[in-house]
Design a protein around this motif. Structure first.
Motif, short mmCIF file in Angstrom:
data_model
loop_
_atom_site.label_atom_id
_atom_site.label_comp_id
_atom_site.label_asym_id
_atom_site.label_seq_id
_atom_site.Cartn_x
_atom_site.Cartn_y
_atom_site.Cartn_z
N THR A 1 -6.26 4.32 -7.18
CA THR A 1 -5.71 2.82 -7.19
C THR A 1 -4.83 2.64 -5.61
O THR A 1 -3.92 3.95 -5.65
CB THR A 1 -5.41 2.92 -8.23
N PHE A 2 -5.17 1.88 -4.96
CA PHE A 2 -3.37 1.19 -4.54
C PHE A 2 -2.30 1.01 -5.02
O PHE A 2 -2.35 0.06 -5.53
CB PHE A 2 -4.09 0.07 -3.58
N GLU A 3 -1.53 1.21 -4.88
CA GLU A 3 0.05 0.77 -4.26
C GLU A 3 -0.10 -0.31 -3.50
O GLU A 3 -0.11 -0.88 -3.56
CB GLU A 3 1.01 2.00 -4.70
N ASP A 4 0.78 -0.21 -2.27
CA ASP A 4 0.10 -0.93 -0.76
C ASP A 4 -0.55 0.30 0.17
O ASP A 4 -0.75 1.48 0.82
CB ASP A 4 1.45 -0.99 -0.34
N PHE A 5 -0.32 -0.26 1.21
CA PHE A 5 -1.27 -0.16 2.34
C PHE A 5 -1.41 -0.95 4.14
O PHE A 5 -0.80 -2.35 3.68
CB PHE A 5 -2.58 -0.36 2.47
N THR A 6 -1.92 -0.16 5.33
CA THR A 6 -0.82 -1.14 5.69
C THR A 6 -2.50 -2.01 7.00
O THR A 6 -3.41 -1.63 5.71
CB THR A 6 -0.84 -0.44 7.28
N SER A 7 -2.59 -2.59 7.48
CA SER A 7 -3.78 -3.44 7.84
C SER A 7 -5.08 -3.17 7.95
O SER A 7 -5.56 -3.60 7.92
CB SER A 7 -3.05 -3.86 9.66
N THR B 1 -13.24 -11.15 -1.26
CA THR B 1 -12.83 -9.80 -1.34
C THR B 1 -12.45 -8.94 -0.97
O THR B 1 -11.88 -7.35 -0.87
CB THR B 1 -14.23 -8.99 -2.33
N LYS B 2 -12.15 -9.22 0.57
CA LYS B 2 -11.43 -8.24 1.65
C LYS B 2 -10.15 -7.94 1.12
O LYS B 2 -8.88 -8.85 0.95
CB LYS B 2 -11.12 -9.52 3.04
N GLY B 3 -10.10 -6.82 1.29
CA GLY B 3 -8.28 -6.52 0.91
C GLY B 3 -7.73 -6.73 -0.13
O GLY B 3 -7.37 -6.68 -0.98
N ILE B 4 -9.23 -7.19 -1.92
CA ILE B 4 -9.02 -7.15 -2.85
C ILE B 4 -8.54 -5.79 -3.84
O ILE B 4 -9.04 -4.81 -3.26
CB ILE B 4 -9.27 -7.30 -3.91
N THR B 5 -7.70 -5.46 -4.32
CA THR B 5 -6.43 -5.11 -5.37
C THR B 5 -6.94 -5.52 -6.79
O THR B 5 -7.09 -6.63 -6.90
CB THR B 5 -5.54 -4.11 -5.12
#
Length: 483
Positions: free
Chosen positions: A170-176, A452-456
């Motif tokens: 799962t994502f915590e955080d990310f770049t572009s 939904t682009k970039g959705i977490t």
């Protein structure tokens, strides 16, 4: 076993460590990476002779901030210490080489997340890479993630679905590069001087998959006025429950690529084939996950029925109308599943309302899986071109080919003196166009899918909270107006 599988217990120490993204070095790392990314060319290099290019000293300062942040964050993640040391060495070598095409093979080989899968375990990953279904360029990216490896999943992998390279994350955080539609972290996307002899892990973001599934399915159900059993409605409304379904689906799907009656390269990466072959392979893996989920449900595995709903809804609603219509093999698989269920009277579209025969859906879906498996089994005894035509016949039995298709006219319409890979040029970009049903659905779902682009999971919860707050603020006004 059922009692164990019904639990989703988070691992002890792995899940309780300090969150990397709460450390001040994380935003510093993100900012430095985001500064570097626009300077990079498609292959990841930096052309200092280009118009508007930064000076080498400017890039070195930004890269220095990346290195400092990695070194500051690494003590939070002792399990990744060897990888982070190799990463820093690769970053410095990239600078020493004048920021030419990056080579991060050493740090890739040092990153071995599948060797110690623990639920909630964090990883800080930095690589020059493209993001599948996201950014096609090999830009520097940074992502903080957590492993999803609850006891019930670990037990299934150990006893039934051996897949030692698979990671649910799962994502915590990310770049572009991940503020996109990408939901995977694959080693083959990373810039290296040469591909390693074998890859040792592959990771899929089940939180993005689940959040995207929920949003698109909710919209499709509303548009199509589909009646849902209460249990299904509850599942779609529960992010954590959907994540469990997707991580099980992903683990079985990923494993299936190397199991069954297979061509020599089951992923077909090194082969040039008509895109319906890729579509059938992906659908075969999904329907195998569905088939196994039917068995697991009968054995009392709590997540198994949810996998079945996830496969049917994601394949039927989102896949066919997502992305361009150029060799869209995932879209083709979704179209085929819907058409098969429709033509076997499991799905009905009457009075502008979609109806699903929930009792027959498992049996008929497994029937399609059996047809694809037979195609593969028989294909072992066929020449490649004959096998491609057999696959075309299977698909075209349920989906209408484009009226201008050469392949639809049969072998006599093709120049069979050419090698098979050349005949792929005669395949139309959209060999099996959308039906009228899907053309209409695509128009109505287009905006939802784009959103939904970039959705977490976190962004989905935030949007839901805002929506609930908005609804609550409107209610008093409506009540006062009614009074």
């Amino acid at each position: 076993m059922t009692e164990i599988l019904a639990q989703d217990r988070r691992g002890g120490d792995a899940g309780s460590a300090e969150r990397v993204i709460d450390h001040p070095a994380w935003p510093a790392l993100k900012d430095a990476v985001e500064e570097i990314r626009p300077w990079q060319s498609k292959d990841g290099s930096i052309d200092f002779g280009a118009e508007g290019a930064p000076t080498r000293a400017t890039v070195e300062l930004a890269l220095g901030r990346v290195i400092s942040a990695v070194e500051e964050l690494s003590p939070l993640l002792s399990h990744d210490a060897a990888y982070h040391r190799a990463l820093v060495a690769d970053l410095r070598r990239w600078a020493d080489g004048g920021f030419e095409v990056p080579d991060f093979l050493d740090s890739l080989l040092a990153f071995q997340p599948a060797q110690a899968r623990a639920d909630g375990l964090q990883h800080l990953v930095v690589f020059p890479m493209y993001t599948q279904n996201g950014n096609p360029d090999r830009n520097l990216e940074a992502v903080v993630l957590r492993v999803v490896w609850p006891d019930w999943l670990a037990e299934l992998e150990r006893t039934r679905f051996d897949n030692p390279l698979f990671l649910g994350i799962t994502f915590e955080d990310f770049t572009s590069g991940y503020d996109t539609n990408s939901a995977v972290l694959f080693p083959e996307t990373i810039a290296v001087r040469e591909a390693p002899e074998r890859f040792t892990w592959g990771a899929i973001f089940c939180d993005r998959e689940a959040a995207r599934f929920r949003k698109v399915t909710e919209a499709a159900v509303d548009i199509l006025r589909l009646g849902l059993p209460e249990d299904v409605r509850a599942m779609i409304g529960d992010q954590a429950r959907c994540q469990q379904a997707f991580v099980l689906w992903d683990m079985i799907h990923d494993r299936t690529h190397s199991h069954g009656d297979l061509p020599f390269d089951p992923f077909m990466i090194k082969q040039r084939q008509p895109f319906w072959m890729y579509g059938l392979e992906e659908l075969r893996c999904d329907l195998t996950a569905f088939k196994e989920a039917v068995k697991l449900e009968a054995e009392g595995v709590a997540q198994a029925r949810d996998v079945q709903y996830a496969v049917i809804f994601d394949r039927m609603f989102r896949f066919p109308v997502t992305g361009e219509r150029v060799r869209n093999y995932d879209g083709l698989g979704g179209q085929l599943l819907f058409a098969y269920l429709h033509q076997h009277d499991v799905v009905r579209w009457t009075d502008n309302t979609l109806h699903i025969d929930w009792d027959r859906a498992p049996q008929v879906t497994n029937q399609l899986c059996a047809e694809i498996e037979k195609l593969y089994r028989d294909g072992i005894d066929r020449p490649k071109l004959v096998h491609w035509f057999a696959a075309y016949e299977l698909v075209s039995a349920y989906l209408a080919p484009h009226p201008g298709s050469t392949w639809a006219k049969g072998p006599d319409a093709l120049d069979l003196t050419q090698p098979p890979r050349k005949l792929v040029d005669d395949v139309l970009p959209d060999e099996f166009p959308l039906s009228m049903f899907y053309e209409a659905l695509a128009k109505k779902l287009k905006g939802v899918i784009a959103s939904t682009k970039g959705i977490t999971a976190r962004s989905a919860r935030s949007a839901e909270s805002m929506s609930a707050a908005k609804d609550a603020s409107v209610e008093p006004t409506l009540a006062a107006g009614a009074a």
